[in-house]
Write an enzyme that holds these catalytic residues in place. Structure first.
Site, PDB file in Angstrom:
ATOM      1  N   GLY A   1       0.843  -1.202   0.000  1.00 45.03           N
ATOM      2  CA  GLY A   1       0.000   0.000   0.000  1.00 45.03           C
ATOM      3  C   GLY A   1       0.870   1.241   0.000  1.00 45.03           C
TER       4      GLY A   1
ATOM      5  CD  GLU B   1       0.905  12.351   5.230  1.00 46.98           C
ATOM      6  OE1 GLU B   1       1.659  12.840   6.078  1.00 46.98           O
ATOM      7  OE2 GLU B   1       0.800  11.124   5.033  1.00 46.98           O
TER       8      GLU B   1
ATOM      9  CD  GLU C   1       6.036  13.322   4.561  1.00 44.78           C
ATOM     10  OE1 GLU C   1       4.913  13.165   4.069  1.00 44.78           O
ATOM     11  OE2 GLU C   1       6.673  12.421   5.142  1.00 44.78           O
TER      12      GLU C   1
ATOM     13  CB  CYS D   1       8.367   9.290   8.000  1.00 44.28           C
ATOM     14  SG  CYS D   1       7.264  10.692   7.725  1.00 44.28           S
ATOM     15  CB  CYS D   2      10.728  14.069   7.996  1.00 39.44           C
ATOM     16  SG  CYS D   2       9.144  14.160   7.133  1.00 39.44           S
TER      17      CYS D   2
HETATM   18  O1  FUB Z   1       3.120   6.473   6.220  1.00 43.55           O
HETATM   19  C1  FUB Z   1       4.525   6.445   6.394  1.00 43.55           C
HETATM   20  C2  FUB Z   1       5.064   7.814   6.231  1.00 43.55           C
HETATM   21  O2  FUB Z   1       4.436   8.683   7.160  1.00 43.55           O
HETATM   22  C3  FUB Z   1       4.802   8.454   4.887  1.00 43.55           C
HETATM   23  O3  FUB Z   1       5.757   8.209   3.939  1.00 43.55           O
HETATM   24  C4  FUB Z   1       4.716   9.881   5.251  1.00 43.55           C
HETATM   25  O4  FUB Z   1       4.126  10.672   4.264  1.00 43.55           O
HETATM   26  C5  FUB Z   1       3.928   9.840   6.525  1.00 43.55           C
HETATM   27  O5  FUB Z   1       2.580   9.645   6.247  1.00 43.55           O
HETATM   28 ZN    ZN Z   2       8.321  12.213   6.287  1.00 45.64          ZN
END
Ligand code: FUB
Ligand code: ZN
Length: 650
Positions: free
Chosen positions: A186, A313, A329, A412-413
């Protein structure tokens, strides 16, 4: 596309590129000294490391709070970043920390190879029950990438074996063969990871599985419908409403535009490019190219940011670039860099690396503070500290608009930017047997084998702050190869010399190619003119109409209140204002700023009325010297307004 896909250039790997000083060395040092430890502390504090302390077949070994479904991806990205960092900064304590986590992972693996901290403990009957939303495959991808990076750095194979077993498990469960589930991720990511694992191990099954995932996506009957029905749900119950969100609305080969969730999209497109490269599938390249053109011509912020919308997003429609409420993002810019890099290896054109460079130096690097311990998740192109466009929503993005945060509920970033910084060496060069492509300019020494001979090239430059790059060739004997130097798309004039002799070569597909027999000590000098450029938006971009952005070399600039006072929306840079750039050595670790005369144009009235008749007031116009700094460095000093797009009268 190259006719012989298999003989395409390949990236020169990290272990061949030493970065002893300069722009990226200081960022890699900060990454090693601050960012990686800070992320480890957060993994620990939030329970992500303890989460691995589970009895794989019987549930919880130690009590812990509930985790969300993609905690493992954070650990995977951290491990990947550790692997990259260890290549340039050996650190036994860090290695011991990673080894301890790897031991836990090994113990947590179920006897059939399944590996995940959430499902065995919290929902053991729901494993693989919702590929659309539940991220098991996304986690697997990040863990595999982490394992490969760590194995390459240390030679320790345990983690690679653990993740190969997990990949085998996934391969046993999913695929086109009878008896397997016809599912696919997904949230794409596993596709890239499997191709990497194939390259690392030579095991074709991993490439076949990645190829299957790409080809099956969006095929009727839609797998996400099938699994939803098994859970007792209908397609209409899908919270995102459309499978465009996860790029599964139609088969890949019918897709024509970048759509849906931006990170999912670019991870998928990067995976498609990987599969196209390894299998020589020209149709997949053509699909990639089509989507690439749509994205870069209609849906990419000037910063290389992607995805204006919060709701998904992701992408909305062409030329839609809100500034204050931009989602953009950090991970999306990073994923664009990944995809762009792969596109170059399919199709040797500098335009891909131009986009990669734009995304790295602007939309990605803005995601991390100068000190390396705070992060942006979203990257607006205008910011007002007391105005939070999301204030009516609670959740992950609330106070994230003008100050970077140490961590996020969904973080995640932070580890993503960390792994990009750690691996910048890998984006710098590509090579064939007799050609080296120089993509990025920064201080480094690369060791290569060209024409069967060892060659070193040392780059010296203060890029992106300076126009000059010197490359010195070293080899034991003369060696013939092509040196292909990227002439960035932003560069409108360049000078090139070899051993003091001016060269009149013109770029082809974005590179000037010097073909000769090279001798030890040969020096190539390249000067890439970096005047201050005013950038106009496309006439369809309503949010930026009447405004300009400032660019110098690859860097996009912004105004901040700390330098320019408040009400930046009223600032006008006249079309005849002379703009200059100069290096300020005491700002951060030295940075080029842009200055010039601007006007602050406002109604000359103290009246409190929100709206006044123009006939009743005059406009007051105050001149001042503005200072613009690189966008990626904004929000590192006093909080205040920020704008990339500035009004102009031209
Ligand atoms: O869903 C995993 C990560 O978290 C996505 O890549 C980001 O956009 C954030 O939704
Ligand atoms: Zn991220």
């Amino acid at each position: 596309m190259s006719t012989q896909v298999k003989s395409s250039p390949h990236p020169v790997t990290l272990d061949h590129v030493k970065i002893p000083s300069g722009f990226w060395e200081s960022r890699q040092r900060t990454n090693a000294e601050t960012t990686i430890p800070a992320i480890h502390s957060k993994l620990e504090e939030t329970g992500r490391i303890d989460a691995w302390k589970l009895d794989p077949d019987q549930g919880v070994r130690e009590k812990r709070s509930v985790v969300h479904m993609f905690w493992d991806s954070d650990t995977g990205k951290w491990l990947e970043s550790v692997g990259y960092s260890l290549c340039s900064n050996p650190d036994p304590d860090l290695e011991a920390q990673a080894d301890a986590i790897i031991d836990l992972m090994e113990q947590a693996q179920q006897s059939d190879g399944y590996l995940n901290t959430y499902f065995p403990v919290l929902e053991p009957d729901m494993k693989w029950a919702n590929l659309r939303d539940w991220h098991e495959m996304y986690n697997a991808g990040h863990l595999i990438e982490g394992a490969i990076a760590y194995y390459r750095a240390t030679g320790k194979k345990k983690v690679l074996d653990v993740l190969a077993r997990f990949a085998d498990h996934i391969d046993e469960k999913f695929g086109s063969e009878d008896g397997k589930r016809h599912g696919y991720p997904g949230h794409p990511e596993l596709e890239m990871a499997l191709v990497k694992l194939y390259r690392e191990t030579g095991e074709e099954r991993y490439l076949n599985l990645a190829t299957y995932f790409v080809n099956e996506r969006g095929q009727e009957p839609l797998y996400f419908d099938i699994e939803a029905a098994e859970r007792g749900e209908r397609r209409e119950d899908f919270w995102a409403q459309s499978y465009r969100y996860c790029q599964a609305h139609v088969p890949i080969r019918e897709q024509t535009e970048a759509t849906g969730h931006a990170v999912r999209a670019c991870y998928l497109y990067a995976g498609i490019a990987d599969v196209a490269l390894e299998t020589g599938d020209k149709e997949l390249f053509e699909v990639s190219r089509r989507i690439w053109e749509d994205l870069t011509q209609h849906q990419m912020y000037i910063t290389g940011g992607l995805g204006p919308a919060h709701s998904n997003e992701g992408f909305t429609f062409g030329y839609d670039f809100p500034n204050e409420s931009a989602y953009s993002e950090t991970c999306a810019s990073i994923s664009l860099a990944f995809w762009a890099h792969r596109m170059f290896h399919l199709d040797q054109r500098g335009e891909y690396i131009d986009v990669m460079e734009r995304a790295i130096y602007n939309g990605s690097l803005s995601g991390i503070s100068y000190e390396g311990n705070e992060f942006f998740y979203v990257n607006p192109l205008a910011s007002y500290p007391n105005v939070d466009p999301q204030s009516k929503w609670s959740g992950i993005n609330t106070n994230n608009y003008y100050r970077r945060q140490e961590w996020f509920y969904c973080p995640c970033c932070p580890p993503n930017i960390s792994r990009l910084i750690g691996s910048i060496g890998e984006y710098t060069y590509s090579q064939t047997d007799d050609r080296v492509y120089v993509h990025l300019y920064h201080n480094n020494i690369v060791s290569l084998e060209l024409g069967g001979q060892a060659v070193q090239i040392e780059q010296k430059t203060a890029y992106p702050w300076d126009e000059n790059v010197a490359l010195t060739i070293q080899s034991d004997a003369p060696v013939t190869f092509d040196l292909a130097l990227r002439i960035p798309g932003w560069c409108r004039s360049f000078e090139l010399e070899v051993n003091g002799q001016a060269q009149s070569l013109q770029p082809e597909n974005g590179y000037v190619v010097i073909s000769r027999s090279w001798q030890a000590g040969d020096i190539v000098r390249l000067k890439l003119a970096m005047p201050v450029e005013r950038v106009l938006p496309h006439r369809e971009i309503r949010q930026d109409a009447g405004q300009i952005a400032l660019q110098c070399g690859p860097i996009i600039y912004c105004l901040e209140e700390v330098d320019n006072g408040p009400r930046l929306a009223n600032v006008v840079i006249p079309s005849d204002a002379q703009l200059e750039s100069h290096f300020e050595s005491d700002l951060f670790d030295g940075v080029t700023v842009i200055t010039g005369q601007a006007l602050r144009v406002e109604p000359d009235t103290e009246r409190p009325d929100l709206y006044v008749f123009q006939s009743e007031v005059k406009l007051k116009s105050e001149s001042f010297t503005f200072r613009a700094i690189p966008y990626f460095l904004w929000a590192n000093r006093e909080p205040g307004e920020m704008r990339v797009w500035i009004r102009s009268d031209g």
